[in-house]
Design a protein around this motif. Structure first.
Motif, short mmCIF file in Angstrom:
data_model
loop_
_atom_site.label_atom_id
_atom_site.label_comp_id
_atom_site.label_asym_id
_atom_site.label_seq_id
_atom_site.Cartn_x
_atom_site.Cartn_y
_atom_site.Cartn_z
N ALA A 14 1.75 44.22 62.29
CA ALA A 14 0.83 44.99 61.45
C ALA A 14 1.61 45.67 60.33
N GLN A 15 2.79 46.18 60.66
CA GLN A 15 3.63 46.84 59.65
C GLN A 15 4.12 45.82 58.61
N LEU A 16 4.52 44.64 59.06
CA LEU A 16 4.93 43.59 58.12
C LEU A 16 3.78 43.27 57.17
N ARG A 17 2.60 43.18 57.72
CA ARG A 17 1.44 42.82 56.89
C ARG A 17 1.16 43.90 55.84
N ARG A 18 1.52 45.12 56.14
CA ARG A 18 1.30 46.21 55.17
C ARG A 18 2.39 46.26 54.10
N SER A 19 3.53 45.59 54.37
CA SER A 19 4.68 45.93 53.51
C SER A 19 5.39 44.79 52.78
N ILE A 20 5.05 43.54 53.04
CA ILE A 20 5.85 42.48 52.38
C ILE A 20 5.18 41.94 51.11
N VAL A 21 5.99 41.94 50.05
CA VAL A 21 5.56 41.40 48.76
C VAL A 21 6.46 40.21 48.44
N GLU A 22 5.86 39.14 47.94
CA GLU A 22 6.64 37.95 47.57
C GLU A 22 7.13 38.08 46.12
N ILE A 23 8.43 38.07 45.93
CA ILE A 23 8.98 38.03 44.57
C ILE A 23 9.42 36.58 44.31
N PRO A 24 8.93 35.98 43.22
CA PRO A 24 9.27 34.57 42.97
C PRO A 24 10.76 34.35 42.77
N CYS A 25 11.27 33.24 43.33
CA CYS A 25 12.69 32.88 43.10
C CYS A 25 12.80 31.36 42.97
N HIS A 26 11.74 30.73 42.49
CA HIS A 26 11.69 29.26 42.50
C HIS A 26 12.58 28.60 41.44
N GLN A 27 12.61 27.29 41.50
CA GLN A 27 13.55 26.50 40.70
C GLN A 27 13.33 26.57 39.19
N ASP A 28 12.16 27.02 38.75
CA ASP A 28 11.89 27.09 37.31
C ASP A 28 12.48 28.33 36.66
N LEU A 29 12.96 29.26 37.47
CA LEU A 29 13.39 30.54 36.92
C LEU A 29 14.91 30.54 36.68
N SER A 30 15.27 30.67 35.41
CA SER A 30 16.68 30.61 35.03
C SER A 30 17.37 31.94 35.38
N PRO A 31 18.71 31.97 35.35
CA PRO A 31 19.41 33.23 35.61
C PRO A 31 18.98 34.34 34.66
N GLU A 32 18.67 34.00 33.39
CA GLU A 32 18.25 35.04 32.43
C GLU A 32 16.91 35.63 32.85
N VAL A 33 16.00 34.76 33.27
CA VAL A 33 14.69 35.24 33.70
C VAL A 33 14.84 36.09 34.96
N MET A 34 15.70 35.66 35.87
CA MET A 34 15.90 36.42 37.11
C MET A 34 16.44 37.81 36.81
N ALA A 35 17.28 37.90 35.76
CA ALA A 35 17.81 39.22 35.39
C ALA A 35 16.66 40.13 34.98
N ASP A 36 15.70 39.60 34.20
CA ASP A 36 14.53 40.39 33.80
C ASP A 36 13.67 40.74 35.01
N VAL A 37 13.51 39.76 35.91
CA VAL A 37 12.70 40.01 37.11
C VAL A 37 13.29 41.18 37.89
N ALA A 38 14.60 41.15 38.07
CA ALA A 38 15.26 42.21 38.85
C ALA A 38 15.03 43.58 38.21
N LEU A 39 15.15 43.63 36.88
CA LEU A 39 14.94 44.92 36.19
C LEU A 39 13.53 45.44 36.41
N VAL A 40 12.56 44.54 36.25
CA VAL A 40 11.15 44.95 36.40
C VAL A 40 10.90 45.41 37.84
N VAL A 41 11.45 44.68 38.80
CA VAL A 41 11.23 45.03 40.21
C VAL A 41 11.86 46.41 40.50
#
Ligand SMILES: Cc1ncc(COP(=O)(O)O)c(C=O)c1O
Length: 392
Positions: free
Chosen positions: A350-377
């Motif tokens: 029940a606690q897991l269901r309340r708390s897990i968010v999926e952050i994308p890390c798929h193959q289309d995301l370049s290192p530059e994009v991941m850097a922006d993702v990390a900042l936003v997160v």
């Protein structure tokens, strides 16, 4: 690749997009299941494979021990096919409680159901032993774990059957697979192809997402236009668009097969490079986020192909809203229990269901994009903390 639109906004889709070249690439040999498996049947959805497994292995009228941490649609498919689910405990780190599984095996139990969560390998070998000791079938659900291995052992090869979803990991319009392991070969029916209009509609939308991902104004505008016109056209022409990623099982679609275009696109993929990129992006997020949010897992096991980065938050709705407002298509991971499962009996889930968010890390995301993702997160999590502090 930019992933920043001309308006300066990030665009990070939750699923990989379709690059036009993939429609004309030469097939590559698929070295991982289900592509490498000698006994495989493809379907529109993975849920169809769950349904057929129950029928094929005669599990209807029997009980299947399933994890209390489940999506829900796999439970619906199993129930629709005539089996009764019973649930076992999963801990706060997605860990299967093997003692609880063993304790719950009874005279009506016919199968054990193991789910590999988001590419992280579950205890397939231990579950295999338990199943063998009690003469039970082992079902390995790899719907969230395509291309993933536990060290050198590909997921989905230890169970009597392995079930896969293709469209969560690859940019294909549909696709699920049922792999039958072992010496016994079942002659499985070849399901009919889905309506081409449905395949076409999903394919165009994945291509437009690709255009937008690459930062083109054309892509963004076109995508908006096609969305508006497309909805009207689909309605007017009563085209049956069989949506993927839906929450519920629909018996109407149980016999639906995979489109030939899915096969073509899937075979054009460089699977090793996909695993590599997903792992790279995952490690990057791990390094950049661990000081603001304690990670669910401190490492990525060898061979694992992460579907996403599972982030533990306190105010799910707030964090999701903040990420989406900044262009990151983060997903609420598994909010609800299936009604057959008593939520009160599984507090960690029940606690897991309340708390897990999926952050994308798929193959289309370049290192530059991941850097922006990390900042936003990082910003979103800090803002969540501030809100909580003010409220408390
Ligand atoms: C664990 C699990 N099994 C099966 C499925 C069904 O997959 P599909 O959408 O391909 O039917 C899902 C869907 O999310 C899932 O999470």
């Amino acid at each position: 690749m930019e992933a920043v639109t001309p308006s300066g906004r990030l665009y990070v889709p939750s699923l990989p997009t379709l690059w036009p070249g993939m429609l004309v690439s030469k097939p590559k040999p698929g070295a991982l299941p289900p592509f490498s498996s000698p006994n495989v049947r493809y379907f529109y959805f993975a849920r169809n494979a769950v349904w057929l497994t129950v029928k094929m292995l005669g599990l209807d009228k029997g009980e299947v021990l399933m994890p209390a941490y489940h999506h829900g649609v796999e439970v619906e498919a199993l129930v629709d096919a005539g089996a009764t689910p019973r649930f076992y405990r999963v801990g706060s780190r997605w860990d299967v409680d093997l003692e609880d599984v063993a304790r719950r095996i009874g005279p009506k139990t016919k199968a054990l159901y193991l789910t590999h969560y988001a590419g992280f390998p579950g205890p397939a070998e231990a579950m295999r032993k338990l199943a063998d000791q009690h003469g039970l079938v082992l079902i390995e659900d790899c719907a969230l774990s395509l291309l993933s291995s536990d060290g050198a052992v590909p997921l989905g090869t230890t169970g009597d059957v392995g079930i896969f979803c293709l469209y969560k990991t690859l940019p294909v319009p549909n696709g699920g697979a049922l792999v039958v392991n072992g010496a016994r070969s079942y002659s499985l029916p070849e399901p009919p192809s889905p309506p081409s209009a449905s395949t076409f509609s999903h394919t165009v939308s994945a291509l437009l997402q690709n255009l937008e991902l690459r930062g083109g104004l054309v892509g963004r505008t076109l995508r908006g236009l096609v969305r508006t016109v497309g909805h009207g056209t689909v309605k007017a022409a009563s085209i049956e668009r069989v949506a993927t990623g839906t929450q519920h099982f629909d018996r109407k679609h149980v016999d639906l097969g995979m489109s030939p275009l899915t096969r073509r696109i899937a075979l054009a993929q460089d699977l090793e490079s996909i695993v590599e990129k997903r792992r790279r992006n995952y490690f990057y997020l791990l390094g950049r986020l661990r000081d603001v949010v304690p990670p669910l897992f401190n490492q990525l096991p060898p061979g694992a192909c992460p579907l996403f980065y599972p982030m533990v938050v306190q105010e799910k709705a707030e964090v999701l809203a903040r990420l989406r407002a900044k262009g990151i298509d983060a997903i609420d991971f598994w909010k609800r229990f299936h009604p057959a499962c008593d939520a009160a009996a599984f507090p960690e889930v029940a606690q897991l269901r309340r708390s897990i968010v999926e952050i994308p890390c798929h193959q289309d995301l370049s290192p530059e994009v991941m850097a922006d993702v990390a900042l936003v997160v990082r910003d979103a999590v800090r803002a969540e903390r501030r809100t909580k502090k003010r409220a408390g």
